[in-house]
Design a protein around this motif. Sequence first.
Motif, PDB file in Angstrom:
ATOM      1  N   ASP A 120       0.851  -1.191   0.000  1.00 10.29           N
ATOM      2  CA  ASP A 120       0.000   0.000   0.000  1.00 10.29           C
ATOM      3  C   ASP A 120       0.891   1.247   0.000  1.00 10.29           C
ATOM      4  OD1 ASP A 120       1.015   0.083   2.570  1.00 10.29           O
ATOM      5  OD2 ASP A 120      -0.838  -0.598   3.512  1.00 10.29           O
ATOM      6  N   PHE A 121       0.297   2.416   0.068  1.00  7.71           N
ATOM      7  CA  PHE A 121       1.055   3.666   0.045  1.00  7.71           C
ATOM      8  C   PHE A 121       1.993   3.779   1.238  1.00  7.71           C
ATOM      9  CE2 PHE A 121       1.570   8.098   1.365  1.00  7.71           C
ATOM     10  CZ  PHE A 121       2.213   8.608   0.244  1.00  7.71           C
ATOM     11  N   ASN A 122       1.539   3.325   2.398  1.00 10.41           N
ATOM     12  CA  ASN A 122       2.350   3.419   3.612  1.00 10.41           C
ATOM     13  C   ASN A 122       3.676   2.661   3.441  1.00 10.41           C
ATOM     14  OD1 ASN A 122       2.500   4.376   6.363  1.00 10.41           O
ATOM     15  ND2 ASN A 122       2.409   2.206   6.937  1.00 10.41           N
ATOM     16  N   ALA A 123       3.586   1.466   2.876  1.00 12.58           N
ATOM     17  CA  ALA A 123       4.793   0.661   2.659  1.00 12.58           C
ATOM     18  C   ALA A 123       5.696   1.332   1.618  1.00 12.58           C
ATOM     19  CB  ALA A 123       4.412  -0.742   2.211  1.00 12.58           C
ATOM     20  N   ALA A 124       5.091   1.864   0.558  1.00 15.21           N
ATOM     21  CA  ALA A 124       5.870   2.520  -0.495  1.00 15.21           C
ATOM     22  C   ALA A 124       6.583   3.754   0.068  1.00 15.21           C
ATOM     23  CB  ALA A 124       4.959   2.921  -1.654  1.00 15.21           C
ATOM     24  N   PHE A 125       5.865   4.546   0.843  1.00 11.56           N
ATOM     25  CA  PHE A 125       6.461   5.785   1.344  1.00 11.56           C
ATOM     26  C   PHE A 125       7.499   5.508   2.429  1.00 11.56           C
ATOM     27  CE2 PHE A 125       6.754  10.071   3.018  1.00 11.56           C
ATOM     28  CZ  PHE A 125       6.818  10.783   1.838  1.00 11.56           C
ATOM     29  N   GLY A 126       7.285   4.467   3.226  1.00 10.75           N
ATOM     30  CA  GLY A 126       8.283   4.062   4.220  1.00 10.75           C
ATOM     31  C   GLY A 126       9.583   3.675   3.530  1.00 10.75           C
ATOM     32  N   PHE A 127       9.465   2.891   2.463  1.00  9.07           N
ATOM     33  CA  PHE A 127      10.621   2.505   1.645  1.00  9.07           C
ATOM     34  C   PHE A 127      11.318   3.759   1.095  1.00  9.07           C
ATOM     35  CE2 PHE A 127      11.737   2.231  -2.857  1.00  9.07           C
ATOM     36  CZ  PHE A 127      12.819   1.358  -2.824  1.00  9.07           C
ATOM     37  N   MET A 128      10.552   4.681   0.547  1.00 11.93           N
ATOM     38  CA  MET A 128      11.135   5.890  -0.045  1.00 11.93           C
ATOM     39  C   MET A 128      11.875   6.711   1.013  1.00 11.93           C
ATOM     40  SD  MET A 128       8.185   7.040  -2.759  1.00 11.93           S
ATOM     41  CE  MET A 128       9.142   8.171  -3.758  1.00 11.93           C
ATOM     42  N   SER A 129      11.330   6.743   2.227  1.00  9.74           N
ATOM     43  CA  SER A 129      11.995   7.491   3.308  1.00  9.74           C
ATOM     44  C   SER A 129      13.350   6.876   3.622  1.00  9.74           C
ATOM     45  CB  SER A 129      11.144   7.495   4.578  1.00  9.74           C
ATOM     46  OG  SER A 129       9.871   7.985   4.293  1.00  9.74           O
ATOM     47  N   ARG A 130      13.402   5.543   3.688  1.00  7.17           N
ATOM     48  CA  ARG A 130      14.669   4.877   3.996  1.00  7.17           C
ATOM     49  C   ARG A 130      15.687   5.103   2.879  1.00  7.17           C
ATOM     50  NH1 ARG A 130      10.905   1.780   6.698  1.00  7.17           N
ATOM     51  NH2 ARG A 130      10.281   0.513   4.925  1.00  7.17           N
ATOM     52  N   VAL A 131      15.219   5.027   1.644  1.00  4.26           N
ATOM     53  CA  VAL A 131      16.125   5.244   0.517  1.00  4.26           C
ATOM     54  C   VAL A 131      16.582   6.708   0.482  1.00  4.26           C
ATOM     55  CG1 VAL A 131      16.323   5.239  -2.008  1.00  4.26           C
ATOM     56  CG2 VAL A 131      15.190   3.338  -0.833  1.00  4.26           C
ATOM     57  N   ALA A 132      15.672   7.633   0.800  1.00  4.18           N
ATOM     58  CA  ALA A 132      16.024   9.062   0.779  1.00  4.18           C
ATOM     59  C   ALA A 132      17.134   9.359   1.789  1.00  4.18           C
ATOM     60  CB  ALA A 132      14.792   9.913   1.076  1.00  4.18           C
ATOM     61  N   LEU A 133      17.049   8.772   2.985  1.00  2.63           N
ATOM     62  CA  LEU A 133      18.078   9.004   4.002  1.00  2.63           C
ATOM     63  C   LEU A 133      19.425   8.463   3.536  1.00  2.63           C
ATOM     64  CD1 LEU A 133      16.105   8.212   7.281  1.00  2.63           C
ATOM     65  CD2 LEU A 133      16.811  10.455   6.426  1.00  2.63           C
ATOM     66  N   MET A 134      19.423   7.289   2.916  1.00  2.00           N
ATOM     67  CA  MET A 134      20.663   6.708   2.410  1.00  2.00           C
ATOM     68  C   MET A 134      21.201   7.541   1.236  1.00  2.00           C
ATOM     69  SD  MET A 134      23.116   4.646   2.542  1.00  2.00           S
ATOM     70  CE  MET A 134      22.678   3.467   3.804  1.00  2.00           C
ATOM     71  N   ALA A 135      20.303   8.012   0.373  1.00  2.85           N
ATOM     72  CA  ALA A 135      20.722   8.822  -0.777  1.00  2.85           C
ATOM     73  C   ALA A 135      21.442  10.088  -0.294  1.00  2.85           C
ATOM     74  CB  ALA A 135      19.515   9.188  -1.640  1.00  2.85           C
ATOM     75  N   GLU A 136      20.932  10.705   0.760  1.00  2.00           N
ATOM     76  CA  GLU A 136      21.582  11.894   1.316  1.00  2.00           C
ATOM     77  C   GLU A 136      22.956  11.558   1.865  1.00  2.00           C
ATOM     78  OE1 GLU A 136      20.492  14.752   0.057  1.00  2.00           O
ATOM     79  OE2 GLU A 136      20.928  15.592   2.029  1.00  2.00           O
ATOM     80  N   LYS A 137      23.010  10.416   2.577  1.00  2.00           N
ATOM     81  CA  LYS A 137      24.272   9.985   3.170  1.00  2.00           C
ATOM     82  C   LYS A 137      25.328   9.734   2.087  1.00  2.00           C
ATOM     83  CE  LYS A 137      25.259   6.470   6.612  1.00  2.00           C
ATOM     84  NZ  LYS A 137      24.558   5.690   7.648  1.00  2.00           N
ATOM     85  N   LEU A 138      24.904   9.095   1.001  1.00  2.00           N
ATOM     86  CA  LEU A 138      25.826   8.772  -0.087  1.00  2.00           C
ATOM     87  C   LEU A 138      26.043   9.965  -1.021  1.00  2.00           C
ATOM     88  CD1 LEU A 138      24.358   5.273  -1.137  1.00  2.00           C
ATOM     89  CD2 LEU A 138      26.405   5.685   0.254  1.00  2.00           C
ATOM     90  N   ASP A 139      25.247  11.018  -0.833  1.00  4.07           N
ATOM     91  CA  ASP A 139      25.204  12.144  -1.780  1.00  4.07           C
ATOM     92  C   ASP A 139      25.006  11.620  -3.210  1.00  4.07           C
ATOM     93  OD1 ASP A 139      25.196  14.804  -2.572  1.00  4.07           O
ATOM     94  OD2 ASP A 139      27.354  14.804  -2.970  1.00  4.07           O
ATOM     95  N   HIS A 140      24.038  10.710  -3.321  1.00  7.31           N
ATOM     96  CA  HIS A 140      23.717  10.129  -4.623  1.00  7.31           C
ATOM     97  C   HIS A 140      22.212   9.856  -4.640  1.00  7.31           C
ATOM     98  CE1 HIS A 140      24.926   8.613  -8.415  1.00  7.31           C
ATOM     99  NE2 HIS A 140      24.217   7.521  -8.238  1.00  7.31           N
ATOM    100  N   HIS A 141      21.522  10.461  -5.608  1.00  7.12           N
ATOM    101  CA  HIS A 141      20.063  10.520  -5.512  1.00  7.12           C
ATOM    102  C   HIS A 141      19.373   9.846  -6.694  1.00  7.12           C
ATOM    103  CE1 HIS A 141      21.828  13.763  -3.097  1.00  7.12           C
ATOM    104  NE2 HIS A 141      20.822  13.519  -2.264  1.00  7.12           N
ATOM    105  N   PRO A 142      18.279   9.161  -6.408  1.00  4.47           N
ATOM    106  CA  PRO A 142      17.537   8.515  -7.502  1.00  4.47           C
ATOM    107  C   PRO A 142      16.650   9.515  -8.247  1.00  4.47           C
ATOM    108  CG  PRO A 142      16.455   8.084  -5.405  1.00  4.47           C
ATOM    109  CD  PRO A 142      17.687   8.891  -5.089  1.00  4.47           C
ATOM    110  N   GLU A 143      16.309   9.176  -9.489  1.00  7.50           N
ATOM    111  CA  GLU A 143      15.202   9.840 -10.190  1.00  7.50           C
ATOM    112  C   GLU A 143      14.050   8.900  -9.939  1.00  7.50           C
ATOM    113  OE1 GLU A 143      16.208  10.312 -14.352  1.00  7.50           O
ATOM    114  OE2 GLU A 143      18.294  10.603 -13.829  1.00  7.50           O
ATOM    115  N   TRP A 144      12.978   9.378  -9.332  1.00  7.72           N
ATOM    116  CA  TRP A 144      11.915   8.436  -9.009  1.00  7.72           C
ATOM    117  C   TRP A 144      10.564   9.109  -8.969  1.00  7.72           C
ATOM    118  CZ3 TRP A 144      13.374   6.666  -3.295  1.00  7.72           C
ATOM    119  CH2 TRP A 144      13.428   7.773  -2.469  1.00  7.72           C
TER     120      TRP A 144
END
Length: 98
Positions: free
Chosen positions: A37-61
């Motif tokens: 559902d949306f909750n699972a999708a957005f939870g996933f996106m939050s985790r990826v967003a935090l890692m993307a910031e840490k790596l300074d490498h961002h997805p197009e999504w």
Amino acid sequence: MTKKLTDTERADALSTLPLWSPVQGRDAISRSIRFKDFNAAFGFMSRVALMAEKLDHHPEWSNVYNRVEIILSTHDAGGLSERDIALARFIDAAAASA
Ligand SMILES: C[C@H](O)[C@H](O)[C@H]1CNC2=NC(N)=NC(=O)C2=N1
């Protein structure tokens, strides 16, 4: 400056990422993921967003309800680099535990 992968490096890396496909017309890879559902999708996106910031490498999504469409490419290098491969592995692990 991050370097683009050579053709051999690219092929080797992609053979270990079966859920990712080359994007037509550009040096990038994509994966589409469907969650419960949306909750699972957005939870996933939050985790990826935090890692993307840490790596300074961002997805197009983009996200529509329970689906997330992701494209990875290294803009500074004008194509696929080892940074995309690292982020793809993190994304696969995050999606698998969602
Ligand atoms: C200034 C900053 O470090 C760069 O613009 C980073 C940010 N995030 C990035 N993300 C991606 N996907 N490619 C890049 O080249 C890139 N560069």
